[in-house]
Design a protein around this motif. Sequence first.
Motif, PDB file in Angstrom:
ATOM      1  N   UNK A  46       3.383  14.618  -6.263  1.00  0.00           N
ATOM      2  CA  UNK A  46       4.655  13.904  -6.412  1.00  0.00           C
ATOM      3  C   UNK A  46       5.490  13.996  -5.139  1.00  0.00           C
ATOM      4  N   UNK A  47       5.573  12.883  -4.426  1.00  0.00           N
ATOM      5  CA  UNK A  47       6.404  12.817  -3.225  1.00  0.00           C
ATOM      6  C   UNK A  47       7.842  12.553  -3.637  1.00  0.00           C
ATOM      7  N   UNK A  48       8.741  13.418  -3.180  1.00  0.00           N
ATOM      8  CA  UNK A  48      10.166  13.250  -3.430  1.00  0.00           C
ATOM      9  C   UNK A  48      10.838  13.022  -2.077  1.00  0.00           C
ATOM     10  N   UNK A  58       0.833  -1.198   0.000  1.00  0.00           N
ATOM     11  CA  UNK A  58       0.000   0.000   0.000  1.00  0.00           C
ATOM     12  C   UNK A  58       0.877   1.261   0.000  1.00  0.00           C
ATOM     13  N   UNK A  59       0.308   2.383  -0.452  1.00  0.00           N
ATOM     14  CA  UNK A  59       1.074   3.631  -0.502  1.00  0.00           C
ATOM     15  C   UNK A  59       1.653   4.051   0.850  1.00  0.00           C
ATOM     16  N   UNK A  60       0.888   3.872   1.940  1.00  0.00           N
ATOM     17  CA  UNK A  60       1.397   4.278   3.247  1.00  0.00           C
ATOM     18  C   UNK A  60       2.616   3.458   3.649  1.00  0.00           C
ATOM     19  N   UNK A  61       2.674   2.198   3.243  1.00  0.00           N
ATOM     20  CA  UNK A  61       3.830   1.347   3.548  1.00  0.00           C
ATOM     21  C   UNK A  61       5.041   1.779   2.720  1.00  0.00           C
ATOM     22  N   UNK A  62       4.817   2.118   1.448  1.00  0.00           N
ATOM     23  CA  UNK A  62       5.907   2.611   0.601  1.00  0.00           C
ATOM     24  C   UNK A  62       6.498   3.886   1.201  1.00  0.00           C
ATOM     25  N   UNK A  63       5.632   4.791   1.603  1.00  0.00           N
ATOM     26  CA  UNK A  63       6.083   6.041   2.216  1.00  0.00           C
ATOM     27  C   UNK A  63       6.876   5.762   3.491  1.00  0.00           C
ATOM     28  N   UNK A  64       6.382   4.858   4.317  1.00  0.00           N
ATOM     29  CA  UNK A  64       7.068   4.522   5.566  1.00  0.00           C
ATOM     30  C   UNK A  64       8.446   3.923   5.297  1.00  0.00           C
ATOM     31  N   UNK A  65       8.559   3.074   4.281  1.00  0.00           N
ATOM     32  CA  UNK A  65       9.862   2.483   3.944  1.00  0.00           C
ATOM     33  C   UNK A  65      10.867   3.562   3.551  1.00  0.00           C
ATOM     34  N   UNK A  66      10.412   4.547   2.811  1.00  0.00           N
ATOM     35  CA  UNK A  66      11.317   5.636   2.415  1.00  0.00           C
ATOM     36  C   UNK A  66      11.706   6.485   3.626  1.00  0.00           C
ATOM     37  N   UNK A 115       0.681   1.757  -8.379  1.00  0.00           N
ATOM     38  CA  UNK A 115       1.658   2.474  -7.564  1.00  0.00           C
ATOM     39  C   UNK A 115       3.060   2.169  -8.088  1.00  0.00           C
ATOM     40  N   UNK A 116       3.796   3.223  -8.419  1.00  0.00           N
ATOM     41  CA  UNK A 116       5.170   3.068  -8.881  1.00  0.00           C
ATOM     42  C   UNK A 116       6.077   3.971  -8.063  1.00  0.00           C
TER      43      UNK A 116
END
Length: 117
Positions: A26-28, A2-10, A46-47
């Motif tokens: 666009x989250x950088x 999920x997007x929230x998990x991708x964000x958390x990993x970053x 999601x990419x």
Amino acid sequence: MRPDRLKALCLEQTAVVEEFPFGPESSVFKVAGKMFALTDLAATPLTVSLKCDPDEAVRLRAAHPAIVPGYHLNKRHWNTVTVGELPARMVRELIEDSYDLVVAGLPKAERLRLDRP
């Protein structure tokens, strides 16, 4: 994934900030002002675009259809990864590798500040 998990990993990498220089969609993700991940967390599919060693980038693209040359980025150094088509562990490793490549290119004083000689 999920997007929230991708964000958390970053964001779990050391000293990472999320910025929106290309607009609110666009989250950088940056470390010491240098981008290591770029994504639209609301996009379907999601990419995420991640920095990659050029030789490894070619190998990954050949082995995984979900990994393509970086969209709107230097295609030699960046891959765009379709997150849901790869195992979560692999996505995590690609994020960590991207972060490590960017940190390795920082001046020594900055790397030491991040506790990464």
